[in-house]
Scaffold this active site. Structure first.
Site, mmCIF file in Angstrom:
data_model
loop_
_atom_site.group_PDB
_atom_site.id
_atom_site.type_symbol
_atom_site.label_atom_id
_atom_site.label_comp_id
_atom_site.label_asym_id
_atom_site.label_seq_id
_atom_site.Cartn_x
_atom_site.Cartn_y
_atom_site.Cartn_z
ATOM 1 N N ASP A 101 0.843 -1.187 0.000
ATOM 2 C CA ASP A 101 0.000 0.000 0.000
ATOM 3 C C ASP A 101 0.887 1.250 0.000
ATOM 4 O O ASP A 101 1.821 1.358 0.798
ATOM 5 C CB ASP A 101 -0.884 -0.035 1.255
ATOM 6 C CG ASP A 101 -1.922 1.055 1.299
ATOM 7 O OD1 ASP A 101 -2.327 1.539 0.230
ATOM 8 O OD2 ASP A 101 -2.338 1.420 2.420
ATOM 9 N N HIS A 102 0.601 2.173 -0.877
ATOM 10 C CA HIS A 102 1.302 3.468 -0.926
ATOM 11 C C HIS A 102 2.822 3.346 -1.046
ATOM 12 O O HIS A 102 3.572 4.034 -0.348
ATOM 13 C CB HIS A 102 0.952 4.327 0.293
ATOM 14 C CG HIS A 102 -0.437 4.879 0.234
ATOM 15 N ND1 HIS A 102 -0.809 5.879 -0.642
ATOM 16 C CD2 HIS A 102 -1.542 4.547 0.929
ATOM 17 C CE1 HIS A 102 -2.101 6.147 -0.465
ATOM 18 N NE2 HIS A 102 -2.569 5.343 0.457
ATOM 19 N N ASP A 157 2.505 5.227 -5.561
ATOM 20 C CA ASP A 157 1.745 6.452 -5.314
ATOM 21 C C ASP A 157 2.580 7.662 -5.738
ATOM 22 O O ASP A 157 3.398 8.169 -4.988
ATOM 23 C CB ASP A 157 1.374 6.547 -3.835
ATOM 24 C CG ASP A 157 0.532 7.774 -3.529
ATOM 25 O OD1 ASP A 157 0.255 8.556 -4.459
ATOM 26 O OD2 ASP A 157 0.162 7.951 -2.358
ATOM 27 N N GLU A 197 -2.226 5.968 -8.585
ATOM 28 C CA GLU A 197 -3.123 6.934 -7.955
ATOM 29 C C GLU A 197 -3.081 8.258 -8.709
ATOM 30 O O GLU A 197 -2.010 8.740 -9.088
ATOM 31 C CB GLU A 197 -2.763 7.168 -6.489
ATOM 32 C CG GLU A 197 -3.727 8.132 -5.794
ATOM 33 C CD GLU A 197 -3.589 8.153 -4.278
ATOM 34 O OE1 GLU A 197 -3.851 9.211 -3.685
ATOM 35 O OE2 GLU A 197 -3.240 7.108 -3.694
ATOM 36 N N HIS A 253 -7.471 10.150 4.642
ATOM 37 C CA HIS A 253 -6.869 9.142 5.504
ATOM 38 C C HIS A 253 -7.112 9.533 6.968
ATOM 39 O O HIS A 253 -7.059 10.707 7.319
ATOM 40 C CB HIS A 253 -5.350 9.059 5.268
ATOM 41 C CG HIS A 253 -4.987 8.410 3.985
ATOM 42 N ND1 HIS A 253 -4.030 8.920 3.130
ATOM 43 C CD2 HIS A 253 -5.434 7.284 3.389
ATOM 44 C CE1 HIS A 253 -3.906 8.137 2.084
ATOM 45 N NE2 HIS A 253 -4.742 7.136 2.211
ATOM 46 N N GLY A 254 -7.356 8.538 7.801
ATOM 47 C CA GLY A 254 -7.492 8.798 9.222
ATOM 48 C C GLY A 254 -8.939 8.839 9.680
ATOM 49 O O GLY A 254 -9.859 8.406 8.983
ATOM 50 N N HIS A 261 -9.274 5.079 -1.428
ATOM 51 C CA HIS A 261 -8.466 5.156 -0.214
ATOM 52 C C HIS A 261 -9.189 6.024 0.809
ATOM 53 O O HIS A 261 -10.080 6.796 0.486
ATOM 54 C CB HIS A 261 -7.094 5.758 -0.532
ATOM 55 C CG HIS A 261 -6.177 4.799 -1.228
ATOM 56 N ND1 HIS A 261 -5.116 4.185 -0.600
ATOM 57 C CD2 HIS A 261 -6.168 4.336 -2.505
ATOM 58 C CE1 HIS A 261 -4.501 3.392 -1.456
ATOM 59 N NE2 HIS A 261 -5.120 3.467 -2.625
ATOM 60 N N SER A 282 -12.085 4.567 5.844
ATOM 61 C CA SER A 282 -12.497 4.541 7.245
ATOM 62 C C SER A 282 -13.307 5.777 7.606
ATOM 63 O O SER A 282 -13.062 6.875 7.099
ATOM 64 C CB SER A 282 -11.274 4.460 8.161
ATOM 65 O OG SER A 282 -10.611 3.224 8.043
#
Length: 286
Positions: A80-81, A102, A132, A178-179, A208, A211
């Site tokens: 990932d990334h 990325d 990406e 993110h986060g 991405h 969450s």
């Protein structure tokens, strides 16, 4: 059953569901995620980004790959990334079956050149590549890298990027971060933009920052062309919140006294995401 990302996501792309990509950073998390996916008959991507890889070390990868081979559901082990050719090469040598490069913070032409180079390397050994285009936001210092202001993916740029790089899947920017979103920040996805991008390019799309977003928006994205949704913060919060609670009993010290409740917390989150993404029962399509 260990697969590369092309074989795993191709089925999702043809059948309009999203495969969960759960970030794992220790073996207990791996066990919880795989167990839940086997119970719900869901394909899964085990995502490990460079920071997580620096924590667990590449020596752990043979165990991860062995578990994937033995699993009764399709599994891809994914970098990932990845930020450089060197990180991608390390992942390929360690046995990852899918890698992300990325270059989203680079100028467009530099992103194309970097991604095309990784595609050339990875495809030569049967490893799939995710690129990406556009940028993902970042909500806190614990989150993966992102930008203060989201740069949305332009459909015309997506067409050019896919044609010129040969990527197998494309991470797009439609408004996620993110986060974990603070109370002052209301997440909102550009589902209209997703529809435009889906109409323009015919490869699996990736979301991405999955969450902490509203379930209705994420669920609609999973039925509207997004075939991979990354979940990192949600399972880590569940895991470590449970661990903090367990460790209030200062007499506990053995992993089998501490970790089962933490793993169970991950499984609750993983199961909810699998159902939301439409992935439950889809392992039987492979």
């Amino acid at each position: 059953m260990l697969l590369n990302g092309t074989d795993l996501l191709g089925v999702a792309h043809r059948n309009d569901f999203a495969v969960p990509a759960f970030n794992i950073s220790d073996y207990a998390m791996l066990n919880g995620v795989v167990r839940t996916c086997e119970e719900l008959r869901s394909p899964v991507i085990l995502a490990i980004h460079p920071d997580e890889l620096s924590h667990i070390g590449t020596d752990v990868l043979p165990s991860v790959l062995a578990k994937a081979h033995r699993a009764s559901v399709p599994i891809t082990v994914h970098l990932d990334h990845g930020a450089s050719v060197e990180q991608v090469l390390t992942a390929i040598q360690a046995g990852f079956t899918s890698v992300m490069i990325d270059g989203s913070l680079l100028p467009f032409e530099e992103n194309v050149a970097l991604t095309r180079r990784v595609v050339e390397i990875a495809h030569a050994v049967g490893v799939s590549v995710e690129g990406e285009l556009g940028t993902i936001g970042k909500t806190d210092d614990e989150a993966e890298d992102g930008t203060a202001t989201i740069i949305y993916t332009e459909p015309a740029d997506a067409v050019s990027f896919v044609e010129r790089t040969g990527v197998d899947s494309l991470a797009i920017a439609i408004g996620t971060c993110h986060g974990i979103y603070p109370a002052s920040m209301k997440p909102a996805l550009r589902l209209d933009l997703l529809d435009e991008i889906r109409a323009a390019v015919d490869i699996p799309l990736v979301l991405h920052g999955g969450s902490n977003n509203p379930d209705d928006e994420i669920g609609r994205a999973a039925r509207s062309g997004v075939n991979k949704i990354n979940i990192s913060s949600d399972i880590k919060v569940a895991y470590h919140d449970a661990m903090r609670e367990v460790l209030t009993d200062r007499g506990l010290r053995e992993p089998n006294s501490i970790q089962p409740r933490c793993i169970a917390a991950i499984q609750v989150v993983a199961a909810q995401k699998i159902e939301l993404f439409g992935a439950a029962g889809r392992a039987d399509l492979y």
